[in-house]
Design an enzyme around this catalytic site. Structure first.
Site, PDB file in Angstrom:
ATOM      1  N   HIS A  81      -1.023  -1.028   3.198  1.00 54.47           N
ATOM      2  CA  HIS A  81      -1.494  -0.124   2.132  1.00 54.47           C
ATOM      3  C   HIS A  81      -2.155  -0.948   1.029  1.00 54.47           C
ATOM      4  O   HIS A  81      -1.508  -1.371   0.068  1.00 54.47           O
ATOM      5  CB  HIS A  81      -0.315   0.691   1.570  1.00 54.47           C
ATOM      6  CG  HIS A  81      -0.723   1.792   0.645  1.00 54.47           C
ATOM      7  ND1 HIS A  81      -0.267   3.080   0.749  1.00 54.47           N
ATOM      8  CD2 HIS A  81      -1.563   1.812  -0.417  1.00 54.47           C
ATOM      9  CE1 HIS A  81      -0.791   3.840  -0.206  1.00 54.47           C
ATOM     10  NE2 HIS A  81      -1.601   3.077  -0.938  1.00 54.47           N
ATOM     11  N   HIS A  86     -14.684  -1.578 -10.151  1.00 59.73           N
ATOM     12  CA  HIS A  86     -15.642  -0.606  -9.630  1.00 59.73           C
ATOM     13  C   HIS A  86     -17.061  -0.965 -10.069  1.00 59.73           C
ATOM     14  O   HIS A  86     -17.999  -0.987  -9.271  1.00 59.73           O
ATOM     15  CB  HIS A  86     -15.243   0.781 -10.163  1.00 59.73           C
ATOM     16  CG  HIS A  86     -16.037   1.912  -9.605  1.00 59.73           C
ATOM     17  ND1 HIS A  86     -17.232   2.301 -10.166  1.00 59.73           N
ATOM     18  CD2 HIS A  86     -15.819   2.720  -8.550  1.00 59.73           C
ATOM     19  CE1 HIS A  86     -17.715   3.313  -9.464  1.00 59.73           C
ATOM     20  NE2 HIS A  86     -16.875   3.594  -8.479  1.00 59.73           N
ATOM     21  N   THR A 110     -12.825   4.271  -0.390  1.00 60.47           N
ATOM     22  CA  THR A 110     -13.585   5.531  -0.348  1.00 60.47           C
ATOM     23  C   THR A 110     -15.071   5.209  -0.264  1.00 60.47           C
ATOM     24  O   THR A 110     -15.577   4.502  -1.134  1.00 60.47           O
ATOM     25  CB  THR A 110     -13.317   6.349  -1.643  1.00 60.47           C
ATOM     26  OG1 THR A 110     -11.904   6.431  -1.842  1.00 60.47           O
ATOM     27  CG2 THR A 110     -13.900   7.742  -1.538  1.00 60.47           C
ATOM     28  N   ASP A 168     -11.222  11.370  -1.090  1.00 60.92           N
ATOM     29  CA  ASP A 168     -10.745  11.411  -2.471  1.00 60.92           C
ATOM     30  C   ASP A 168     -10.312  12.835  -2.839  1.00 60.92           C
ATOM     31  O   ASP A 168     -11.052  13.793  -2.601  1.00 60.92           O
ATOM     32  CB  ASP A 168     -11.878  10.943  -3.404  1.00 60.92           C
ATOM     33  CG  ASP A 168     -11.393  10.650  -4.818  1.00 60.92           C
ATOM     34  OD1 ASP A 168     -10.570  11.427  -5.345  1.00 60.92           O
ATOM     35  OD2 ASP A 168     -11.843   9.644  -5.385  1.00 60.92           O
ATOM     36  N   HIS A 174      -1.434   9.717   1.137  1.00 57.14           N
ATOM     37  CA  HIS A 174      -0.636   9.525  -0.071  1.00 57.14           C
ATOM     38  C   HIS A 174       0.168  10.818  -0.232  1.00 57.14           C
ATOM     39  O   HIS A 174      -0.407  11.911  -0.204  1.00 57.14           O
ATOM     40  CB  HIS A 174      -1.528   9.314  -1.286  1.00 57.14           C
ATOM     41  CG  HIS A 174      -2.075   7.921  -1.405  1.00 57.14           C
ATOM     42  ND1 HIS A 174      -2.925   7.373  -0.486  1.00 57.14           N
ATOM     43  CD2 HIS A 174      -1.884   6.957  -2.343  1.00 57.14           C
ATOM     44  CE1 HIS A 174      -3.230   6.132  -0.848  1.00 57.14           C
ATOM     45  NE2 HIS A 174      -2.621   5.860  -1.967  1.00 57.14           N
ATOM     46  N   GLU A 193       3.470  11.678  -4.780  1.00 55.64           N
ATOM     47  CA  GLU A 193       3.426  10.785  -5.949  1.00 55.64           C
ATOM     48  C   GLU A 193       3.871  11.526  -7.203  1.00 55.64           C
ATOM     49  O   GLU A 193       4.275  10.920  -8.181  1.00 55.64           O
ATOM     50  CB  GLU A 193       2.011  10.234  -6.144  1.00 55.64           C
ATOM     51  CG  GLU A 193       1.611   9.248  -5.054  1.00 55.64           C
ATOM     52  CD  GLU A 193       0.158   8.840  -5.182  1.00 55.64           C
ATOM     53  OE1 GLU A 193      -0.136   7.858  -5.849  1.00 55.64           O
ATOM     54  OE2 GLU A 193      -0.700   9.541  -4.595  1.00 55.64           O
TER      55      GLU A 193
HETATM   56 ZN   LIG Z   1      -2.525   3.799  -2.730  1.00 54.22          ZN
END
Ligand SMILES: [Zn+2]
Length: 337
Positions: free
Chosen positions: A16, A65, A98, A134, A192, A195
């Site tokens: 991960h 980014h 992504t 996303d 995911h 969370e």
């Molecule tokens: Zn993650």
């Protein structure tokens, strides 16, 4: 062997890791990030997990980014991240990212740059790519991305192995039909999951039976989940990708000692230890293993077994899994523990 040395030398499996969040300050420097940003990034890396705010983490993601915005920088960033994992004795790595487009780069360019870097590193370490959907994107955009991911997987079937579902857990929702399409086209799925408190979505995800889940914070009733979804989870045997430091920094776990992983350890449920965003969270896989020894009372033998079992949870081929198992077994024999 003392723990720090053991964790460093153990051949490790990382399942991960997000590409952008895994960049070190040194890599950002090589990517021509502004010197003032490097100083800020390094300063934030040096803070203790509990001293870092989420806003500060987001500013670090943004710096990474912004520094990775054309084909060449995507290629180099991927190479640097793979080299870091290799230098930490990771023998098998699954990177996730992504697909994105910029002024001078299409999503196909982006994916191909990552794939090229992986191909160029294949002598030293086995690396697979997972492409992410996303949560921020609406269904139409996600369907287009899934179509692209499937096309790219058909072009690079030995490297692109799976699809991930990630992004802010506070927006978007899980769509099982979308991910079913991935499975129907030969991709493996990791999501995911949990969370934040969201019993309904966690239930949907578990019923979908992905190959793995990430974080799994709010499944157990003591951690914001419920008896029902915990029981459901326990019947699935889905391996958890556990990211200790990431959870502590993000505040989804109060501290290492009371981390929800305890429930997995207590109930002998499958899990693997991972870094999530080692650059942003100032960690590496050796450190995560060490923290599990320090705070969750795992032994060296446990770490070896967790790593060995993780091979079965990888998206590698059966042949690659056999080779990885041999590496772990031989290491155990030569290190007499
Ligand atoms: Zn993650």
């Amino acid at each position: 062997m003392e723990t720090e040395n053991f964790c460093k030398r153990l051949p490790k499996i990382e399942l991960h890791a997000h590409l952008n969040g895994s960049l070190s300050a040194a890599s950002l420097q090589k990517l021509n990030c502004l010197p003032k940003d490097i100083v800020k990034y390094q300063k934030l890396i040096n803070l203790l997990p509990t001293e870092k705010s989420l806003e500060e983490c987001f500013s670090m993601f943004k710096m990474a980014h912004d520094a990775v915005n054309n084909k060449q920088s995507v290629y180099l960033a991927t190479k640097y991240v793979i080299e870091d994992f290799y230098n930490d004795n990771v023998v098998y790595l699954e990177l996730r990212t992504t697909p994105r487009s910029e002024e001078n780069m299409t999503k196909v360019d982006y994916i191909e740059s990552v794939v090229k870097a992986i191909q160029d590193c294949k002598e030293s370490i086995t690396v697979k790519l997972l492409l992410s959907i996303d949560r921020r994107h609406d269904l139409k955009a996600s369907e287009q991305n899934m179509e692209l991911i499937i096309n790219m997987k058909n072009q690079y079937p030995h490297i692109i192995k799976g699809v991930d579902f990630s992004g802010s857990p506070l927006v978007g929702s899980f769509n099982s039909n979308l991910f079913k399409q991935a499975i129907d086209n030969g991709l493996l799925v990791t999501l995911h999951c949990g969370e934040v408190k969201n019993v309904e979505e966690i239930k949907q995800i578990l019923q979908f039976r992905p190959n793995r889940i990430g974080h799994g914070t709010c499944i157990h009733p003591n951690y914001g989940g419920s008896e029902e979804i915990w029981e459901l989870y326990c019947t699935t045997n889905i391996p958890l990708e556990c990211c200790l430091t990431s959870n502590v920094v993000c505040g989804t776990a109060k501290n290492y000692e009371t981390h929800h992983l305890q429930e997995w350890i207590k109930n002998a449920l499958p899990f693997t230890l991972s870094t999530d965003d080692k650059g942003v969270f100032g960690t590496n896989l050796s450190k995560e293993l060490r923290l599990a020894v320090q705070h969750l009372n795992l032994t060296h033998e446990d770490l070896w077994k967790i790593t060995f079992d993780s091979i079965n949870y990888t998206f590698a081929t059966e042949e690659e899994k056999t080779i990885l198992k041999r590496i772990l077994q031989e290491w155990k024999l030569t290190n007499h523990f």
